[in-house]
Design an enzyme around this catalytic site. Structure first.
Site, PDB file in Angstrom:
ATOM      1  N   LYS A  44       0.832  -1.208   0.000  1.00  0.00           N
ATOM      2  CA  LYS A  44       0.000   0.000   0.000  1.00  0.00           C
ATOM      3  C   LYS A  44       0.860   1.249   0.000  1.00  0.00           C
ATOM      4  O   LYS A  44       0.633   2.183  -0.781  1.00  0.00           O
ATOM      5  CB  LYS A  44      -0.901   0.023   1.245  1.00  0.00           C
ATOM      6  CG  LYS A  44      -1.577   1.367   1.488  1.00  0.00           C
ATOM      7  CD  LYS A  44      -2.439   1.354   2.733  1.00  0.00           C
ATOM      8  CE  LYS A  44      -1.769   1.895   3.978  1.00  0.00           C
ATOM      9  NZ  LYS A  44      -1.522   3.337   3.981  1.00  0.00           N
ATOM     10  N   ASN A  45       1.857   1.272   0.894  1.00  0.00           N
ATOM     11  CA  ASN A  45       2.628   2.503   1.061  1.00  0.00           C
ATOM     12  C   ASN A  45       3.581   2.766  -0.094  1.00  0.00           C
ATOM     13  O   ASN A  45       4.266   3.792  -0.120  1.00  0.00           O
ATOM     14  CB  ASN A  45       3.384   2.490   2.393  1.00  0.00           C
ATOM     15  CG  ASN A  45       2.442   2.745   3.563  1.00  0.00           C
ATOM     16  OD1 ASN A  45       1.264   3.054   3.358  1.00  0.00           O
ATOM     17  ND2 ASN A  45       2.945   2.620   4.778  1.00  0.00           N
ATOM     18  N   ARG A 115      -4.025   9.809   3.749  1.00  0.00           N
ATOM     19  CA  ARG A 115      -2.819  10.593   3.995  1.00  0.00           C
ATOM     20  C   ARG A 115      -1.949  10.704   2.723  1.00  0.00           C
ATOM     21  O   ARG A 115      -1.341  11.725   2.452  1.00  0.00           O
ATOM     22  CB  ARG A 115      -2.025   9.912   5.116  1.00  0.00           C
ATOM     23  CG  ARG A 115      -0.635  10.420   5.354  1.00  0.00           C
ATOM     24  CD  ARG A 115      -0.609  11.645   6.216  1.00  0.00           C
ATOM     25  NE  ARG A 115       0.742  12.087   6.502  1.00  0.00           N
ATOM     26  CZ  ARG A 115       1.026  13.247   7.090  1.00  0.00           C
ATOM     27  NH1 ARG A 115       0.064  14.068   7.448  1.00  0.00           N
ATOM     28  NH2 ARG A 115       2.269  13.592   7.323  1.00  0.00           N
ATOM     29  N   ASP A 139      -5.101   7.851   8.559  1.00  0.00           N
ATOM     30  CA  ASP A 139      -5.231   7.294   9.906  1.00  0.00           C
ATOM     31  C   ASP A 139      -5.060   8.395  10.942  1.00  0.00           C
ATOM     32  O   ASP A 139      -4.174   9.226  10.835  1.00  0.00           O
ATOM     33  CB  ASP A 139      -4.132   6.253  10.144  1.00  0.00           C
ATOM     34  CG  ASP A 139      -4.610   4.872   9.744  1.00  0.00           C
ATOM     35  OD1 ASP A 139      -5.824   4.665   9.683  1.00  0.00           O
ATOM     36  OD2 ASP A 139      -3.748   4.030   9.496  1.00  0.00           O
ATOM     37  N   ASP A 329       4.455   0.813  11.979  1.00  0.00           N
ATOM     38  CA  ASP A 329       3.290   0.057  11.494  1.00  0.00           C
ATOM     39  C   ASP A 329       3.305  -1.410  11.952  1.00  0.00           C
ATOM     40  O   ASP A 329       2.282  -2.076  11.921  1.00  0.00           O
ATOM     41  CB  ASP A 329       3.228   0.105   9.956  1.00  0.00           C
ATOM     42  CG  ASP A 329       2.901   1.508   9.450  1.00  0.00           C
ATOM     43  OD1 ASP A 329       3.025   2.472  10.223  1.00  0.00           O
ATOM     44  OD2 ASP A 329       2.527   1.643   8.272  1.00  0.00           O
TER      45      ASP A 329
HETATM   46  C1  UD1 Z   1       4.242   6.929   6.204  1.00  0.00           C
HETATM   47  C2  UD1 Z   1       3.296   5.760   6.119  1.00  0.00           C
HETATM   48  C3  UD1 Z   1       2.811   5.329   7.490  1.00  0.00           C
HETATM   49  C4  UD1 Z   1       3.996   5.086   8.409  1.00  0.00           C
HETATM   50  C5  UD1 Z   1       4.944   6.297   8.414  1.00  0.00           C
HETATM   51  C6  UD1 Z   1       6.206   6.075   9.221  1.00  0.00           C
HETATM   52  C7  UD1 Z   1       2.202   6.096   3.998  1.00  0.00           C
HETATM   53  C8  UD1 Z   1       0.954   6.421   3.275  1.00  0.00           C
HETATM   54  N1  UD1 Z   1       2.155   6.144   5.325  1.00  0.00           N
HETATM   55  O1  UD1 Z   1       3.508   8.033   6.723  1.00  0.00           O
HETATM   56  O2  UD1 Z   1       2.056   4.136   7.343  1.00  0.00           O
HETATM   57  O3  UD1 Z   1       3.519   4.864   9.712  1.00  0.00           O
HETATM   58  O4  UD1 Z   1       5.344   6.605   7.066  1.00  0.00           O
HETATM   59  O5  UD1 Z   1       6.887   4.954   8.765  1.00  0.00           O
HETATM   60  O6  UD1 Z   1       3.228   5.784   3.407  1.00  0.00           O
HETATM   61  N2  UD1 Z   1       6.363  14.739  10.486  1.00  0.00           N
HETATM   62  C9  UD1 Z   1       6.472  16.081  10.784  1.00  0.00           C
HETATM   63  N3  UD1 Z   1       6.530  16.985   9.767  1.00  0.00           N
HETATM   64  C10 UD1 Z   1       6.482  16.615   8.460  1.00  0.00           C
HETATM   65  C11 UD1 Z   1       6.361  15.237   8.145  1.00  0.00           C
HETATM   66  C12 UD1 Z   1       6.313  14.326   9.188  1.00  0.00           C
HETATM   67  O7  UD1 Z   1       6.530  16.450  11.954  1.00  0.00           O
HETATM   68  O8  UD1 Z   1       6.546  17.494   7.568  1.00  0.00           O
HETATM   69  C13 UD1 Z   1       6.283  13.737  11.564  1.00  0.00           C
HETATM   70  C14 UD1 Z   1       4.935  13.040  11.597  1.00  0.00           C
HETATM   71  O9  UD1 Z   1       3.978  13.785  12.295  1.00  0.00           O
HETATM   72  C15 UD1 Z   1       5.283  11.756  12.283  1.00  0.00           C
HETATM   73  C16 UD1 Z   1       6.669  11.441  11.768  1.00  0.00           C
HETATM   74  O10 UD1 Z   1       7.198  12.689  11.328  1.00  0.00           O
HETATM   75  O11 UD1 Z   1       5.349  11.902  13.677  1.00  0.00           O
HETATM   76  C17 UD1 Z   1       6.688  10.415  10.669  1.00  0.00           C
HETATM   77  O12 UD1 Z   1       6.055  10.931   9.536  1.00  0.00           O
HETATM   78  P1  UD1 Z   1       6.405  10.451   8.062  1.00  0.00           P
HETATM   79  O13 UD1 Z   1       7.646   9.641   8.036  1.00  0.00           O
HETATM   80  O14 UD1 Z   1       6.299  11.640   7.168  1.00  0.00           O
HETATM   81  O15 UD1 Z   1       5.196   9.459   7.765  1.00  0.00           O
HETATM   82  P2  UD1 Z   1       4.098   9.521   6.634  1.00  0.00           P
HETATM   83  O16 UD1 Z   1       4.744   9.730   5.296  1.00  0.00           O
HETATM   84  O17 UD1 Z   1       2.994  10.425   7.037  1.00  0.00           O
END
Ligand code: UD1
Length: 443
Positions: A44-45, A115, A139, A329
């Protein structure tokens, strides 16, 4: 022959109709050792990001090993609203047609559901120089800002404003920049990458996320004609190409390591033996080491991974970290395994502080878990006891299904639409290896 994507008689929705059902429940009974083979679907991701990348080049893109999950369907709706149509010429395949007639606006009704919709930001801004996108949903596990996405794009010359809940980004043409993340964000790495492929000059992304799904996206971009060095490392170097020079491509989605881990967990709690066809042990290295510490025997094969579970698992302590660490995850699955392991395990969440909501549901099944801030202390029990529970998100929903396999009596899981967002026929796959499980349609 495959039907034409332009054939109006061919269904546009790539998803099986029964996966659109949101009120179904999953009923699980305590099951004996699972045995047999499970084919691991595409990730999925990864696939959602690959779909967004089709915005970068006109023509017919062909994606294979596509999981039959609700998020693919939502992403195809979002891309249809922007101008890329999706059909499914065969199970597990998507044909995505980008005619170049693009409206770079991602509407709230679609963005709030997933997301990964944020992943249209980089391609649209890089190629068309403008994009309006509602702030994303997905989520609900605590605050998930996108500040790193936006500051990276600003460093590349974008002007970004917030307007009535929408991010509005514009740029005549992005230019290369040195972008250093304070944290290796998956989404921010992907957005800077997909914006940089069309930027003027070279972009260096330091402290980039290294997840296998990001490497998968890089490989698709390279096959479209992008110039990327350092794939799989924390330093990605992207030499921009002229807009209009990338071409449509064909790409096979990387297997889903989280779905693979779900079947490992199911084998583990039932004392089973499974062969996970397609599972990539090299993408799950740290997790497999810790599962070995819990007593699982794991044997990588050239075409998958075999798992042999002990009679009872041993407790361990685990902390989540960005890749190659233990993915957040995986955590609900690990907590579920610890709930029936011998001993006490401490699980520390380092990515999403709010991501322990499913613990209450596991406790309803008799698990002994206490949470304190980022930590969960799990005291293993020999068995759980069945009860009605509700899936709060995708992975936690799957973990409750796994817990149901070791719960005396009947466990009924509602909120199945969460599971459907990320799992391709979890129930059918588990039933095929001996689980006592069924999906019941809404009454
Ligand atoms: C992706 C995955 C999700 C997984 C996560 C971490 C998808 C669709 N989702 O989410 O399943 O749990 O990676 O492996 O691929 N953050 C900030 N600022 C930003 C971006 C992120 O503070 O600009 C923080 C987020 O709030 C979070 C952490 O960084 O606490 C991880 O986020 P990120 O690695 O960006 O995860 P996603 O891409 O949202």
């Amino acid at each position: 022959m495959s039907p034409s994507p332009l054939d109006p008689s061919h269904p546009r929705d790539p998803l099986s109709p029964d996966r659109r059902t949101s009120d179904a429940v999953v009923v699980v009974h305590r099951s004996g050792p699972l045995q047999g083979e499970v084919v691991v679907p595409g990730a999925k991701n990864s696939v959602l990001k690959l779909m967004a990348a089709t915005l970068l080049a006109d023509g017919e893109h062909h994606l294979t090993n596509v999981p039959d999950i609700a998020d693919v369907s939502i992403m195809s709706d979002l891309l249809a609203a922007i101008g890329v149509t999706t059909t499914s010429p065969a199970p597990g395949e998507l044909l995505m047609v980008n005619t170049g007639d693009i409206t770079p606006v991602a509407p709230y009704e679609l963005v709030e559901r997933i997301r990964a919709s944020i992943n249209v930001l980089g391609p649209l801004l890089g190629r068309f120089g403008r994009v309006r996108l509602s702030l994303p949903g997905g989520d609900d596990f605590g605050s998930r800002p996108i500040d790193m996405h936006l500051s990276g794009l600003e460093a590349m010359g974008a002007t970004i404003t917030l307007d009535h809940g929408d991010v509005v980004a514009t740029a005549d043409r992005l230019h290369g920049a040195d972008v250093t993340f304070e944290f290796p964000s998956v989404g921010a790495t992907e957005n800077i990458l997909t914006a940089a492929v069309h930027a003027k000059g070279t972009t260096v992304i330091d402290n980039a996320a290294r997840e296998p799904e990001i490497s998968d996206l890089c490989r698709m971009l390279v096959s479209m004609g992008a110039d990327i060095e350092g794939i799989g490392t924390s330093r990605l170097v992207v030499h921009g190409v002229e807009p209009g020079t990338l071409r449509a491509t064909r790409h096979d989605t990387v297997p889903d390591r989280i779905q693979a881990a779900t079947y490992l967990a199911a084998a583990a709690v039932t004392g089973g033996e499974l062969f996970l066809r397609g599972a990539r042990a090299d993408h799950m290295d740290m997790l497999l080491r810790r599962f070995t510490d819990m007593g699982l025997e794991l044997v990588p094969q050239h075409d998958g991974l075999s798992v042999y579970a002990p009679e009872r698992l041993r407790a361990i302590d685990v902390a989540t970290l960005p890749y190659p660490g233990i993915a957040t995850d995986y955590k609900p699955l690990i907590v579920t395994m610890l709930a029936v392991a011998d001993g006490v395990g401490i699980v520390t969440e380092n990515l999403y502080p709010g991501r322990f909501r499913y613990v209450e549901e596991l406790c309803r099944l008799g698990a002994d878990i206490r949470t304190d801030g980022h930590h969960a202390v799990v005291r293993g029990r020999a068995a759980l006891s069945g009860a009605p529970v509700r899936a709060p998100d995708i992975r936690a929903g799957a973990a409750l299904v796994v817990a149901g396999l070791v719960a005396e009596g009947t466990t009924t899981i509602s909120g199945v639409h969460h599971i459907d967002r990320g799992y391709d026929d979890l129930v059918g796959r588990l039933a095929a290896v001996g689980a006592s499980i069924e999906r019941r349609p809404p009454r």
